[in-house]
Structures are given as C-alpha cells and as structure tokens.
Design a protein around this motif. Structure first.
Motif, mmCIF file in Angstrom:
data_model
loop_
_atom_site.group_PDB
_atom_site.id
_atom_site.type_symbol
_atom_site.label_atom_id
_atom_site.label_comp_id
_atom_site.label_asym_id
_atom_site.label_seq_id
_atom_site.Cartn_x
_atom_site.Cartn_y
_atom_site.Cartn_z
ATOM 1 N N ALA A 134 13.240 14.846 -5.798
ATOM 2 C CA ALA A 134 14.243 14.709 -6.153
ATOM 3 C C ALA A 134 15.119 13.420 -5.514
ATOM 4 O O ALA A 134 15.943 12.730 -6.092
ATOM 5 C CB ALA A 134 15.131 16.118 -6.029
ATOM 6 N N PHE A 135 15.120 13.525 -4.308
ATOM 7 C CA PHE A 135 15.931 12.590 -3.541
ATOM 8 C C PHE A 135 15.069 11.458 -2.999
ATOM 9 O O PHE A 135 15.814 10.598 -2.236
ATOM 10 C CB PHE A 135 16.564 13.452 -2.186
ATOM 11 N N HIS A 138 21.660 17.896 0.776
ATOM 12 C CA HIS A 138 21.518 16.648 -0.244
ATOM 13 C C HIS A 138 22.328 16.582 -1.198
ATOM 14 O O HIS A 138 22.971 15.324 -1.449
ATOM 15 C CB HIS A 138 20.050 16.600 -0.838
ATOM 16 N N LEU A 139 22.643 17.473 -1.845
ATOM 17 C CA LEU A 139 23.794 17.341 -2.991
ATOM 18 C C LEU A 139 25.104 17.163 -2.359
ATOM 19 O O LEU A 139 26.036 16.480 -3.070
ATOM 20 C CB LEU A 139 23.880 18.673 -3.783
ATOM 21 N N CYS A 143 25.172 13.469 -1.934
ATOM 22 C CA CYS A 143 25.549 12.865 -3.394
ATOM 23 C C CYS A 143 26.912 12.887 -3.778
ATOM 24 O O CYS A 143 27.562 11.900 -4.410
ATOM 25 C CB CYS A 143 24.624 13.409 -4.378
ATOM 26 N N GLY A 162 16.216 9.432 -6.198
ATOM 27 C CA GLY A 162 17.383 9.057 -6.054
ATOM 28 C C GLY A 162 17.638 8.270 -5.078
ATOM 29 O O GLY A 162 19.001 7.657 -4.672
ATOM 30 N N VAL A 175 13.736 17.309 -10.929
ATOM 31 C CA VAL A 175 13.305 18.712 -10.569
ATOM 32 C C VAL A 175 13.196 19.702 -11.893
ATOM 33 O O VAL A 175 12.704 20.669 -11.759
ATOM 34 C CB VAL A 175 14.103 19.588 -9.797
ATOM 35 N N ALA A 229 18.131 13.059 -9.409
ATOM 36 C CA ALA A 229 17.638 14.539 -8.583
ATOM 37 C C ALA A 229 17.238 15.664 -10.152
ATOM 38 O O ALA A 229 16.321 16.239 -9.917
ATOM 39 C CB ALA A 229 18.460 14.957 -7.715
ATOM 40 N N VAL A 284 12.135 18.789 -3.645
ATOM 41 C CA VAL A 284 13.138 18.126 -2.953
ATOM 42 C C VAL A 284 12.777 16.701 -2.540
ATOM 43 O O VAL A 284 13.316 15.715 -2.674
ATOM 44 C CB VAL A 284 13.427 18.612 -1.481
ATOM 45 N N ALA A 338 22.484 9.445 -8.508
ATOM 46 C CA ALA A 338 21.787 10.244 -7.662
ATOM 47 C C ALA A 338 21.456 11.536 -7.895
ATOM 48 O O ALA A 338 20.245 12.140 -7.976
ATOM 49 C CB ALA A 338 21.912 9.875 -6.170
ATOM 50 N N LEU A 339 22.565 11.929 -8.454
ATOM 51 C CA LEU A 339 22.444 13.405 -8.921
ATOM 52 C C LEU A 339 21.713 13.551 -10.170
ATOM 53 O O LEU A 339 21.020 14.500 -10.236
ATOM 54 C CB LEU A 339 23.960 13.835 -8.983
ATOM 55 N N ILE A 372 18.727 21.881 0.223
ATOM 56 C CA ILE A 372 19.050 21.315 -1.013
ATOM 57 C C ILE A 372 20.560 20.928 -0.957
ATOM 58 O O ILE A 372 21.049 20.018 -1.306
ATOM 59 C CB ILE A 372 18.492 22.187 -2.387
#
Lengths: 200, 200
Positions: A72-73, A133-134, A137, A76, A92, A88, A69, A84-85, A130
């Motif tokens: 990924a972020f 975070h998504l 985005c 991003g 990963v 990410a 995580v 950003a997505l 997660i």
C-alpha cells in the motif's frame, strides 16, 4: 551473512505455507501438522523456525499485514496526499488474484481474532501502524489543501479500514463475479477519495 | 401443538448454545461435544434436533442472520424510506451488548465461510434476503422523494453491508472503548443516511 538470509527466506516460505493452509481450512482448522505437510518439512523444523502454534498464527497474521502495508505505502511512495491514499486503497482491495489471496487470509484471521486474544492484540498493533501511514497521507493532503472542510483524520481512518475490511468480506464471500469485482471495488475507492476532496 | 412448540424452543436453545461456543472458540474450534456440553444435553439429543456438525453450523449462522434481520426490519416496521433504513442500521450495528454478541457470531462465521462452502452459500442466501428488505426501504424513500439524484439501489445496498460488516469488525477487534462505541457507530450511521438524502 548468507545464513541469516537463508533463515529469513525459510521463515517466509513457512509463513506462505501457513497462509495456504489458513485459506483452505480456516484459522482454527489450521494445525502445525498441516503446515509442516504443506511446507514439506518436519514438525521440529517448523518449530525451530516459527515456534508453537500460537506463535505461528500470530507471525502469519502479522506477516500478511506487513505485506499489505508494504504494498500500500510503497505503491504510494512517489505520491502524496489524496493520491497516496487512493493508491493505498488500490493496493489493498482484493482487485486481482494476489490481493484477493491476502484479503482472504486477512478476513479469516479477523474472524478468528475475536476468540483468540493473542491474534486480537497483534491485529490492533497492525491497525495502529496502518493509522500512522494514513495520518501521514492526510497531513500531506491538508498541506496540499486537497481536503474539504470538516474532514477529521480519525473519522477518515476509521472509514478507510471499514471500507477495506467490509468490501473485502463482501466481495470474497458474496463472490462478486471475477470480471465485475475490480470495477465495483474501483468505484468504491474512487467515491471514497472524491468525498474527501475539496470541491472548489 | 405443544410438542411442535417444544421442539422449536429446544432447537433455539441449542442454537444459542452453539453461538456461545462459537464466540468462545471460533467456528472451526467448535465441536459437537462442546455444544452438547454447553447445552447440557447428549450428543444424540443434539444430533436429533440439529443433525451433524455442518448442519449445526449452517443452522446457527442462518439463525443469527434471521435474528439480526428480524430486529432490523421489525424496528423499522412502523417507519418507511430512509427512516426505516436508519432504524435498520441502529438495529444491526454492535451498539449494545446484545447486538455486539450477534455481530461477534456474524463476524466469526464470515471468516470461516471463506474456507467452508456450505457456510458461504448460506451466507449468500441471507445477504440476498437482506437486499430485498433494503430495496423496499429504497423504493419507499424514492416514493417519498427523500433520495438525492444519482443514488442507485445496488450501490447503496453494497455500501450498507460494507458499513455494517466493516464497522462491526473494526469496533469488535480494535476494541473501541465500550463508552465510546455507541457514539462512533451512531455517527457512522447518521453520516451514511445523510449522504443519501436530498439536500433541498
């Protein structure tokens, strides 16, 4: 507080040793003896830092998720919305050796979680983090008017997790050739994001 | 040849006992002792029918794949093209209890295969067999002019396996509520097929 730092460093070393044992032997094949040997410490030192076997497994699974995580972020971090997505996904998917090692540990724990309630609960908690975070985005993407009509957050987030876990499994187990793997995974990630995007 | 039939029936019973132990304990937690106890037979009877522990694990993984493939492409038997592909998805996704049980065993083996070369090789062989079936569906779909332009077999087949393995993992581990699971999986399967379809 040097002692506190030392403590955290030592814990991280022991968790990394646990990941190496999990990669070599699988989750249920992992013993505290094997972890202590891998880390070059005694069983009592291991227990002092991480507790009993179940505590160690839960901590090791949680730490691999946190690492994934974070990567990924953080990557991003200076991007937002679909960029950003996309970053990410790049962070990963098992595109290089480091990310493949994390994905390997993650998939090993996924199989084991099905018969291990503590791992399953910890995994659900990581998935909830997660999802937060998504959702950020996707909120940004909506504000930037990047998303095509009809895209719903929950469906995209399910699809994201399915893509990451399914393609990790497929590429690691089917053994997509090293030189072709990054390309196949990149194509999957590109398609994923382009299907979300407004086509004006 | 009744004795041959009996032999096959007995083997199937022992493999089903192995699946139950794998679901309860995970792959690396499965012992020949636990399987024999679950099946109500002696260790020597178990060894007579299925061999040693590695033989048993490989046979149990292969049998669950054969069961899944049989269900997928028998149900699709009177259909062809995208209808057969859609029926295959319906047959393999963990929509009801029987299919969830198979998916559970499959995911447990997937995690274990990463640290078990014999399981990994057997898994790759099963994936090759599934790819042959899927290529047939796609050839038919192309003959029926069902596919949109730009769809390539290998990409669709990768996506199919990613969808099945990823969504099995997600729905089993995240514990999608029983009453909502079939609906979510059906929506995923519908979307998968509709994205392949010609839009004329």
């Amino acid at each position: 507080m040097p002692r506190l730092v030392d403590h955290e460093v030592r814990k991280a070393q022991l968790l990394a040793a646990t990941w190496r044992v999990v990669r070599a032997r699988g989750v249920e094949g992992t013993t505290t003896r094997a972890i202590a040997d891998e880390a070059g410490c005694s069983l009592s030192v291991l227990a002092h830092f991480l507790g009993g076997k179940d505590d160690i497994l839960v901590a090791a699974q949680q730490a691999v998720y946190e690492q994934i995580v974070e990567r990924a972020f953080r990557i991003g971090g200076d991007r937002s919305g679909l960029a950003a997505l996309r970053a990410a996904l790049d962070a990963v998917l098992p595109i290089d050796e480091e990310r493949a090692a994390d994905a390997h540990v993650n998939v090993a724990f996924a199989g084991a979680a099905l018969s291990h309630p503590l791992l399953a609960e910890s995994r659900r908690a990581s998935h909830r983090a997660i999802r937060v975070h998504l959702r950020t985005c996707l909120r940004e993407a909506r504000e930037l008017d990047e998303l095509r009509v009809g895209v719903t957050d929950e469906a995209v987030i399910d699809d994201f997790i399915i893509l990451v876990e399914g393609s990790s499994l497929l590429s690691l187990v089917d053994g997509w050739a090293e030189e072709g793997r990054a390309e196949r995974l990149t194509r999957l990630a590109d398609n994923f994001v382009s299907q979300l995007r407004h086509t004006r």
